[in-house]
Design a protein around this motif. Sequence first.
Motif, mmCIF file in Angstrom:
data_model
loop_
_atom_site.group_PDB
_atom_site.id
_atom_site.type_symbol
_atom_site.label_atom_id
_atom_site.label_comp_id
_atom_site.label_asym_id
_atom_site.label_seq_id
_atom_site.Cartn_x
_atom_site.Cartn_y
_atom_site.Cartn_z
ATOM 1 N N ASP A 20 0.831 -1.209 0.000
ATOM 2 C CA ASP A 20 0.000 0.000 0.000
ATOM 3 C C ASP A 20 0.862 1.253 0.000
ATOM 4 N N ALA A 21 1.984 1.214 0.706
ATOM 5 C CA ALA A 21 2.885 2.377 0.742
ATOM 6 C C ALA A 21 3.464 2.658 -0.649
ATOM 7 N N GLU A 22 3.832 1.613 -1.378
ATOM 8 C CA GLU A 22 4.358 1.796 -2.736
ATOM 9 C C GLU A 22 3.280 2.337 -3.671
ATOM 10 N N LYS A 23 2.069 1.819 -3.532
ATOM 11 C CA LYS A 23 0.956 2.288 -4.363
ATOM 12 C C LYS A 23 0.690 3.767 -4.109
ATOM 13 N N GLY A 45 6.728 1.262 -15.126
ATOM 14 C CA GLY A 45 6.350 -0.037 -15.665
ATOM 15 C C GLY A 45 5.004 -0.553 -15.199
ATOM 16 N N VAL A 46 4.046 0.366 -14.983
ATOM 17 C CA VAL A 46 2.684 -0.042 -14.639
ATOM 18 C C VAL A 46 1.725 0.577 -15.644
ATOM 19 N N ASP A 47 0.548 0.031 -15.731
ATOM 20 C CA ASP A 47 -0.454 0.583 -16.627
ATOM 21 C C ASP A 47 -1.055 1.834 -15.995
ATOM 22 N N VAL A 48 -1.309 2.860 -16.805
ATOM 23 C CA VAL A 48 -1.832 4.124 -16.286
ATOM 24 C C VAL A 48 -3.201 3.930 -15.629
ATOM 25 N N SER A 49 -4.003 2.988 -16.130
ATOM 26 C CA SER A 49 -5.316 2.753 -15.528
ATOM 27 C C SER A 49 -5.179 2.232 -14.100
ATOM 28 N N LEU A 50 -4.087 1.539 -13.821
ATOM 29 C CA LEU A 50 -3.842 1.050 -12.472
ATOM 30 C C LEU A 50 -3.606 2.216 -11.512
ATOM 31 N N LEU A 51 -2.901 3.242 -11.977
ATOM 32 C CA LEU A 51 -2.681 4.431 -11.148
ATOM 33 C C LEU A 51 -4.004 5.114 -10.805
ATOM 34 N N TYR A 52 -4.888 5.227 -11.800
ATOM 35 C CA TYR A 52 -6.194 5.829 -11.552
ATOM 36 C C TYR A 52 -7.027 4.963 -10.598
ATOM 37 N N ARG A 53 -6.950 3.650 -10.727
ATOM 38 C CA ARG A 53 -7.683 2.750 -9.840
ATOM 39 C C ARG A 53 -7.171 2.893 -8.403
ATOM 40 N N TRP A 54 -5.856 2.964 -8.248
ATOM 41 C CA TRP A 54 -5.280 3.141 -6.905
ATOM 42 C C TRP A 54 -5.671 4.496 -6.327
ATOM 43 N N ARG A 56 -8.423 6.195 -6.895
ATOM 44 C CA ARG A 56 -9.812 6.064 -6.429
ATOM 45 C C ARG A 56 -9.879 5.287 -5.115
ATOM 46 N N ARG A 57 -9.048 4.268 -5.005
ATOM 47 C CA ARG A 57 -9.037 3.455 -3.787
ATOM 48 C C ARG A 57 -8.599 4.283 -2.578
ATOM 49 N N PHE A 58 -7.567 5.100 -2.737
ATOM 50 C CA PHE A 58 -7.042 5.880 -1.620
ATOM 51 C C PHE A 58 -7.846 7.151 -1.352
ATOM 52 N N PHE A 59 -8.340 7.807 -2.411
ATOM 53 C CA PHE A 59 -8.947 9.128 -2.247
ATOM 54 C C PHE A 59 -10.409 9.199 -2.645
ATOM 55 N N GLY A 60 -11.024 8.102 -3.019
ATOM 56 C CA GLY A 60 -12.428 8.106 -3.420
ATOM 57 C C GLY A 60 -12.584 8.512 -4.876
ATOM 58 N N LEU A 61 -13.843 8.608 -5.305
ATOM 59 C CA LEU A 61 -14.117 8.929 -6.698
ATOM 60 C C LEU A 61 -13.555 10.281 -7.093
ATOM 61 N N GLN A 62 -13.781 11.272 -6.259
ATOM 62 C CA GLN A 62 -13.260 12.601 -6.539
ATOM 63 C C GLN A 62 -12.770 13.168 -5.222
ATOM 64 N N PRO A 63 -11.497 13.591 -5.179
ATOM 65 C CA PRO A 63 -11.013 14.141 -3.917
ATOM 66 C C PRO A 63 -11.908 15.277 -3.440
ATOM 67 N N GLN A 64 -12.353 15.198 -2.203
ATOM 68 C CA GLN A 64 -13.231 16.206 -1.640
ATOM 69 C C GLN A 64 -12.420 17.276 -0.929
ATOM 70 N N LEU A 65 -12.704 18.509 -1.216
ATOM 71 C CA LEU A 65 -12.070 19.605 -0.509
ATOM 72 C C LEU A 65 -12.911 19.935 0.720
ATOM 73 N N PRO A 66 -12.270 20.288 1.813
ATOM 74 C CA PRO A 66 -13.056 20.590 3.010
ATOM 75 C C PRO A 66 -13.919 21.828 2.808
ATOM 76 N N ALA A 67 -15.101 21.804 3.406
ATOM 77 C CA ALA A 67 -15.999 22.947 3.300
ATOM 78 C C ALA A 67 -15.509 24.089 4.173
ATOM 79 N N PHE A 68 -14.880 23.748 5.299
ATOM 80 C CA PHE A 68 -14.330 24.749 6.201
ATOM 81 C C PHE A 68 -12.859 24.450 6.393
ATOM 82 N N VAL A 69 -12.045 25.466 6.413
ATOM 83 C CA VAL A 69 -10.616 25.295 6.638
ATOM 84 C C VAL A 69 -10.190 26.187 7.789
ATOM 85 N N PRO A 70 -9.136 25.815 8.494
ATOM 86 C CA PRO A 70 -8.700 26.657 9.604
ATOM 87 C C PRO A 70 -8.158 27.989 9.104
#
Length: 129
Positions: A20-23, A45-54, A56-70
């Motif tokens: 998971d750390a390498e991904k 040496g990996v397929d680009v679609s694999l990067l997109y799949r990873w 999505r796995r780590f950050f969801g479908l679309q990275p969400q920005l916080p509604a409130f920030v400090p």
Amino acid sequence: MTIQRVEVITGVERRRRFTDAEKLQLVEEAFRPGVTATEVARRRGVDVSLLYRWRRRFFGLQPQLPAFVPVTVAPGEPLAEDAPEPMAASSVPPAGVIEVEFATARLRITGTVDPAVITAVIATLRRPA
């Protein structure tokens, strides 16, 4: 037709295994501003679609920005109630600084800027690479 790269796989196991750390490291590298995911995939040496799949796995479908920030007020800056009364309309625009921090970039706006320009810049910085 020219072959650009040949990979020889020896041994019994044909499929590479990534921790998971390498991904996560590959995903972070591939989606930095100014970097093309295809270039990173080709270089690693990996397929680009694999990067997109990873991603999505780590950050969801679309990275969400916080509604409130400090928000922090810089020391030494006058508070709103301590500020002098506003003067009549002047030809000198008020000086100010707006700083927006994204996951991969920081935007600092000083002085007067057209709101349309700010909107376009923020929209560009929010887009995935």
